[in-house]
Design a protein around this motif. Structure first.
Motif, PDB file in Angstrom:
ATOM      1  N   UNK A 105       0.871  -1.160   0.025  1.00 46.96           N
ATOM      2  CA  UNK A 105      -0.234  -0.098   0.032  1.00 46.96           C
ATOM      3  C   UNK A 105       0.929   1.173   0.062  1.00 46.96           C
ATOM      4  N   UNK A 106       1.721   1.236   0.896  1.00 44.28           N
ATOM      5  CA  UNK A 106       2.905   2.491   1.040  1.00 44.28           C
ATOM      6  C   UNK A 106       3.592   2.712  -0.293  1.00 44.28           C
ATOM      7  N   UNK A 107       3.870   1.519  -1.223  1.00 44.68           N
ATOM      8  CA  UNK A 107       4.669   1.793  -2.257  1.00 44.68           C
ATOM      9  C   UNK A 107       3.543   2.390  -3.285  1.00 44.68           C
ATOM     10  N   UNK A 108       2.391   2.308  -3.254  1.00 44.02           N
ATOM     11  CA  UNK A 108       1.676   3.247  -4.250  1.00 44.02           C
ATOM     12  C   UNK A 108       1.354   4.518  -3.993  1.00 44.02           C
ATOM     13  N   UNK A 109       1.239   5.580  -4.750  1.00 44.17           N
ATOM     14  CA  UNK A 109       1.372   7.023  -4.471  1.00 44.17           C
ATOM     15  C   UNK A 109       0.000   7.335  -3.840  1.00 44.17           C
ATOM     16  N   UNK A 110      -0.891   6.976  -4.808  1.00 45.33           N
ATOM     17  CA  UNK A 110      -2.276   7.343  -4.562  1.00 45.33           C
ATOM     18  C   UNK A 110      -2.922   6.728  -3.260  1.00 45.33           C
ATOM     19  N   UNK A 111      -2.445   5.926  -2.329  1.00 46.80           N
ATOM     20  CA  UNK A 111      -3.001   5.159  -1.148  1.00 46.80           C
ATOM     21  C   UNK A 111      -2.634   6.074  -0.041  1.00 46.80           C
ATOM     22  N   UNK A 112      -3.537   5.942   0.926  1.00 47.25           N
ATOM     23  CA  UNK A 112      -3.419   6.669   2.132  1.00 47.25           C
ATOM     24  C   UNK A 112      -3.526   5.391   3.269  1.00 47.25           C
ATOM     25  N   UNK A 113      -2.464   5.427   3.986  1.00 46.64           N
ATOM     26  CA  UNK A 113      -2.319   4.241   5.012  1.00 46.64           C
ATOM     27  C   UNK A 113      -2.713   4.770   6.414  1.00 46.64           C
ATOM     28  N   UNK A 114      -3.638   4.458   7.071  1.00 48.28           N
ATOM     29  CA  UNK A 114      -4.154   5.094   8.153  1.00 48.28           C
ATOM     30  C   UNK A 114      -3.773   3.781   9.522  1.00 48.28           C
ATOM     31  N   UNK A 115      -3.755   4.287  10.693  1.00 49.47           N
ATOM     32  CA  UNK A 115      -3.225   3.434  11.853  1.00 49.47           C
ATOM     33  C   UNK A 115      -4.355   3.478  12.794  1.00 49.47           C
ATOM     34  N   UNK A 116      -4.773   2.492  13.163  1.00 45.70           N
ATOM     35  CA  UNK A 116      -6.076   2.448  14.282  1.00 45.70           C
ATOM     36  C   UNK A 116      -5.370   1.953  15.690  1.00 45.70           C
ATOM     37  N   UNK A 117      -5.119   3.109  16.408  1.00 45.27           N
ATOM     38  CA  UNK A 117      -4.248   3.061  17.602  1.00 45.27           C
ATOM     39  C   UNK A 117      -5.165   2.050  18.631  1.00 45.27           C
ATOM     40  N   UNK A 118      -6.371   1.853  18.489  1.00 46.75           N
ATOM     41  CA  UNK A 118      -7.250   1.146  19.502  1.00 46.75           C
ATOM     42  C   UNK A 118      -7.078  -0.013  19.286  1.00 46.75           C
ATOM     43  N   UNK A 119      -6.856  -0.822  17.948  1.00 50.69           N
ATOM     44  CA  UNK A 119      -6.829  -2.194  17.466  1.00 50.69           C
ATOM     45  C   UNK A 119      -5.427  -2.192  17.167  1.00 50.69           C
ATOM     46  N   UNK A 120      -4.577  -1.538  17.386  1.00 51.03           N
ATOM     47  CA  UNK A 120      -3.170  -1.471  17.047  1.00 51.03           C
ATOM     48  C   UNK A 120      -3.172  -2.344  15.729  1.00 51.03           C
ATOM     49  N   UNK A 121      -3.609  -1.729  14.421  1.00 51.96           N
ATOM     50  CA  UNK A 121      -3.433  -2.211  13.117  1.00 51.96           C
ATOM     51  C   UNK A 121      -3.583  -1.036  12.243  1.00 51.96           C
ATOM     52  N   UNK A 122      -3.328  -1.529  10.939  1.00 51.23           N
ATOM     53  CA  UNK A 122      -3.329  -0.548   9.800  1.00 51.23           C
ATOM     54  C   UNK A 122      -4.356  -0.860   8.700  1.00 51.23           C
ATOM     55  N   UNK A 123      -5.253   0.248   8.051  1.00 48.29           N
ATOM     56  CA  UNK A 123      -6.213   0.093   7.307  1.00 48.29           C
ATOM     57  C   UNK A 123      -5.783   1.093   6.062  1.00 48.29           C
ATOM     58  N   UNK A 124      -6.488   0.586   4.787  1.00 50.21           N
ATOM     59  CA  UNK A 124      -6.387   1.632   3.731  1.00 50.21           C
ATOM     60  C   UNK A 124      -7.450   2.701   3.707  1.00 50.21           C
ATOM     61  N   UNK A 125      -7.030   4.222   3.584  1.00 52.03           N
ATOM     62  CA  UNK A 125      -7.813   5.005   3.638  1.00 52.03           C
ATOM     63  C   UNK A 125      -8.503   5.459   2.174  1.00 52.03           C
ATOM     64  N   UNK A 126      -7.952   4.874   1.190  1.00 52.88           N
ATOM     65  CA  UNK A 126      -8.245   5.406  -0.001  1.00 52.88           C
ATOM     66  C   UNK A 126      -9.365   4.567  -0.498  1.00 52.88           C
ATOM     67  N   UNK A 127     -10.600   5.032  -0.763  1.00 50.55           N
ATOM     68  CA  UNK A 127     -11.622   4.177  -1.054  1.00 50.55           C
ATOM     69  C   UNK A 127     -11.838   3.728  -2.725  1.00 50.55           C
ATOM     70  N   UNK A 128     -10.858   4.444  -3.491  1.00 48.82           N
ATOM     71  CA  UNK A 128     -10.901   3.939  -4.845  1.00 48.82           C
ATOM     72  C   UNK A 128     -10.102   2.376  -4.936  1.00 48.82           C
ATOM     73  N   UNK A 129      -9.267   2.114  -4.068  1.00 47.43           N
ATOM     74  CA  UNK A 129      -8.696   0.722  -4.198  1.00 47.43           C
ATOM     75  C   UNK A 129      -9.507  -0.248  -3.539  1.00 47.43           C
ATOM     76  N   UNK A 130      -9.640  -1.303  -4.237  1.00 53.79           N
ATOM     77  CA  UNK A 130     -10.649  -2.525  -3.936  1.00 53.79           C
ATOM     78  C   UNK A 130     -10.372  -3.190  -2.697  1.00 53.79           C
ATOM     79  N   UNK A 131     -10.214  -2.577  -1.540  1.00 51.42           N
ATOM     80  CA  UNK A 131      -9.946  -3.053  -0.273  1.00 51.42           C
ATOM     81  C   UNK A 131     -11.001  -2.329   0.450  1.00 51.42           C
ATOM     82  N   UNK A 132     -11.460  -3.462   1.422  1.00 54.86           N
ATOM     83  CA  UNK A 132     -12.609  -2.836   2.386  1.00 54.86           C
ATOM     84  C   UNK A 132     -11.913  -2.035   3.461  1.00 54.86           C
ATOM     85  N   UNK A 133     -12.241  -0.861   3.710  1.00 55.83           N
ATOM     86  CA  UNK A 133     -11.716   0.072   4.548  1.00 55.83           C
ATOM     87  C   UNK A 133     -12.013  -0.512   5.954  1.00 55.83           C
ATOM     88  N   UNK A 134     -12.793  -0.929   6.376  1.00 56.77           N
ATOM     89  CA  UNK A 134     -13.130  -1.572   7.915  1.00 56.77           C
ATOM     90  C   UNK A 134     -12.065  -2.674   8.351  1.00 56.77           C
TER      91      UNK A 134
END
Length: 621
Positions: free
Chosen positions: A508-537
């Motif tokens: 994800x991080x290697x792709x320029x148009x992606x936004x990688x976000x960190x969830x401190x509650x669950x201590x995990x990462x998720x993709x913030x760019x909805x244009x990519x076919x990955x479930x945001x949740x």
């Protein structure tokens, strides 16, 4: 003259012995005449007899002669052929017994000549245009031949000159050195200790301290674990520090060679790659049994067939006597360097290849007379090892098929344990979630109360003092808890998922148009760019490369609650008179086995610098 006058069977001369033919007639033989007799066994020669002045036509017959070959029965013909074949076989067997050495030498010379011709042809084919160090397969062939030549030379020297060399050269030298060391040991031990300590300080300060000062945290872990074990030892004053210090020193040397030198890194990487190639052969059997899509059920149809295959190979090596030689050499090294007893050394060396209850089989006669300290060491070795032992067989000697059959029990045990522990863990987590929800511990704003969450806080300090980065301490602590209270397979399965997730997040991080976000509650990462076919949740927990390295070593052992019952059952059956002693120290041995893994993780954390060594910087082997 009537025909009756010429019948030999009717002729009887007074005073003459009874002929064979007359005996046949008298005994009721159906063939009363000469013309009907198929075979005559006579020990004497019939003389001509006159009847009414006319000589009777009596033929002379030698012993075992045939009257008519065409009249010989099939059974008699077969018997004759069998006798001839038996005679030929006996002759060949006798000749082989007299010339067996010559046959062996000739056969060996022929095989050697064929192998030399093959080796020369292979070298010409691979290096006809010059030596190429990147030709790994040809280099491997050279290494195999060098090893074979070394083994043959060593065997020949030991067999034909070993006694003379020992008596004439080695024994006097060893005697002088041994006498000197025993006489000045009080001074030598301090000198040797100071030299080793100084070398260790220099290496840590120059190599580790300057390149990765954060790694020095692992020294805290080593000191803490040694201190805790010394304080809680049953007899602190009787602690033998030689195996402790020298054992850590051997670990440090091997770890430094592997983790901090290009030669060691490349050698062990090459060995690891060859092992992976070897284990991939199990895929042929998996495809045949489960089909081309067998990897869809990865653990059942990919991992377990590897266990069966490796178990079969181990069984064959035991049958050929290879494993016994390797184990004896490793045990000898441990006994000489660390001063451990023969039983402790042999069992610990066996644990590299066989399981926690199979290794003590090699020292079964010694178990009854072992001290509690020795029993504790035997059990600790079983709890602290995992690599080859989990793939071992219950049969020390047998054919290949026996090794495969024995592994069925092992495979079934692994699968059954995973199913049971996963089900039990899920039940515990559902129960904890219910209790946690009653006090507000539920998502998405707060973490859910689970077994892993409890372990992440309770075992956090143990993960940190091993040198785990603070961001990974909760993850490593969770894995340690799962391994200790459930099963090491389950812990490794969780670790593999964390490693895969790290690769996903890095992509994800290697792709320029992606936004990688960190969830401190669950201590995990998720993709913030909805244009990519990955479930945001969908959130992906990860672990760093350094945290992965430490976790791999920390989890590498059978030290868990379930193994306590296995150890009690195995050793108790081998030494029934020591069941009480075994039961009294088995829990302490399990804890010691866990800490032994933690100490290895500390050394790995001390010397490991992810990315420092790789094929690009070190070249190729």
């Amino acid at each position: 003259m009537s025909s009756k006058e010429y019948e030999l069977t009717d002729v009887k001369v007074e005073g003459e012995k009874e002929t064979d033919l007359e005996r046949l007639k008298r005994d009721g033989s159906p063939d009363s005449g000469m013309e009907n007799s198929a075979y005559i066994q006579s020990t004497e020669t019939l003389e001509p007899v006159e009847v009414d002045g006319v000589p009777a036509p009596v033929a002379k017959k030698d012993k075992d002669s045939f009257e008519s070959d065409s009249d010989m029965s099939d059974d008699e013909n077969i018997g004759c052929c069998a006798a001839a074949a038996s005679g030929a076989t006996n002759a060949i067997s006798s000749w082989y017994k007299e010339n067996s050495s010559l046959v062996g030498y000739v056969g060996g010379a022929i095989l050697l000549a064929l192998w030399v011709a093959y080796f020369i042809g292979a070298m010409y084919y691979n290096f006809q245009y010059g030596f190429d160090s990147s030709n790994e397969s040809a280099i491997r062939l050279i290494a195999i031949n060098v090893l074979a030549v070394f083994c043959v030379i060593y065997w020949a020297i030991k067999k034909y000159c070993g006694r003379q060399i020992w008596k004439g050269c080695l024994k006097p030298c060893v005697s002088v050195i041994s006498t000197f060391c025993n006489k000045h040991w009080n001074i030598l031990q301090w000198v040797i200790g100071f030299i080793l300590l100084a070398a260790l300080v220099i290496v840590l300060a120059v190599d580790v301290g300057m390149n990765a000062p954060q790694n020095l945290v692992s020294l805290i872990g080593m000191a803490v674990y040694i201190g805790l074990f010394y304080i809680f030892s049953k007899h602190p004053a009787k602690v033998n520090w030689r195996p402790v210090i020298l054992g850590l020193l051997l670990q440090f040397i091997f770890a430094y060679l592997i983790l901090r030198t290009c030669v060691g890194y490349l050698v062990f990487k090459w060995m690891g790659d060859r092992m992976q190639e070897f284990l991939k052969h199990s895929d042929a059997g998996a495809i045949m049994v489960f089909g081309e899509n067998y990897t869809d059920h990865f653990f059942a149809f990919k991992v377990l067939p590897v266990v069966i295959f490796f178990s079969t190979v181990i069984g064959m090596l035991y049958y050929l006597g290879v494993m016994q030689i390797v184990i004896q050499k490793v045990a000898w090294l441990m006994q000489v360097t660390m001063g451990t007893t023969a039983g402790e050394s042999l069992s610990a060396a066996g644990n590299i290849f066989v399981g926690q209850t199979e290794a003590p089989l090699m020292i079964k006669p010694l178990l009854t007379d072992m001290t509690k300290s020795e029993l504790h060491a035997v059990m600790t070795g079983g709890f602290a090892t995992i690599a080859g032992s989990v793939l071992a067989t219950y049969i020390l000697f047998g054919a290949a098929s026996s090794g495969a059959s024995a592994s069925i029990k092992l495979v079934a045990n692994i699968a059954a344990n995973l199913i049971a522990f996963l089900a039990l863990l899920e039940f515990i987590n559902q129960t904890l979630r219910w209790f946690g929800a009653q006090v507000g511990l539920k998502g998405p704003d707060r973490p859910e109360l689970t077994f892993e969450l409890i372990c992440s806080y309770l075992l956090w300090p143990f993960a940190w003092i091993m040198g785990t980065p603070a961001v990974d301490c909760k993850r490593v602590a969770e894995l340690i808890g799962i391994k200790t209270f459930a099963n090491e397979f389950l812990a490794y399965e969780r670790l593999s998922n964390l490693i895969k997730n790290r690769a996903i997040v890095q992509s994800w991080e290697a792709t320029d148009n992606n936004t990688v976000l960190y969830n401190s509650i669950q201590n995990c990462f998720f993709l913030g760019n909805s244009t990519v076919s990955v479930v945001e949740s969908e959130c992906f927990p990860i672990i760093s490369a350094r945290g992965e390295t430490i976790a791999v070593y920390a989890l590498c052992g059978f030290a868990n609650l379930g193994s306590i019952g296995i150890m009690l059952g195995g050793l108790g059956a081998m030494a029934p008179s020591r069941k009480k002693d075994i039961a009294a120290i088995v829990v302490r041995a399990m804890i010691a086995g866990n800490v032994a893994c933690f100490m290895t993780a500390c050394i790995a954390g001390l010397l490991s610098i992810p990315g420092a060594l790789n094929p690009e910087t070190c070249g190729t082997l």
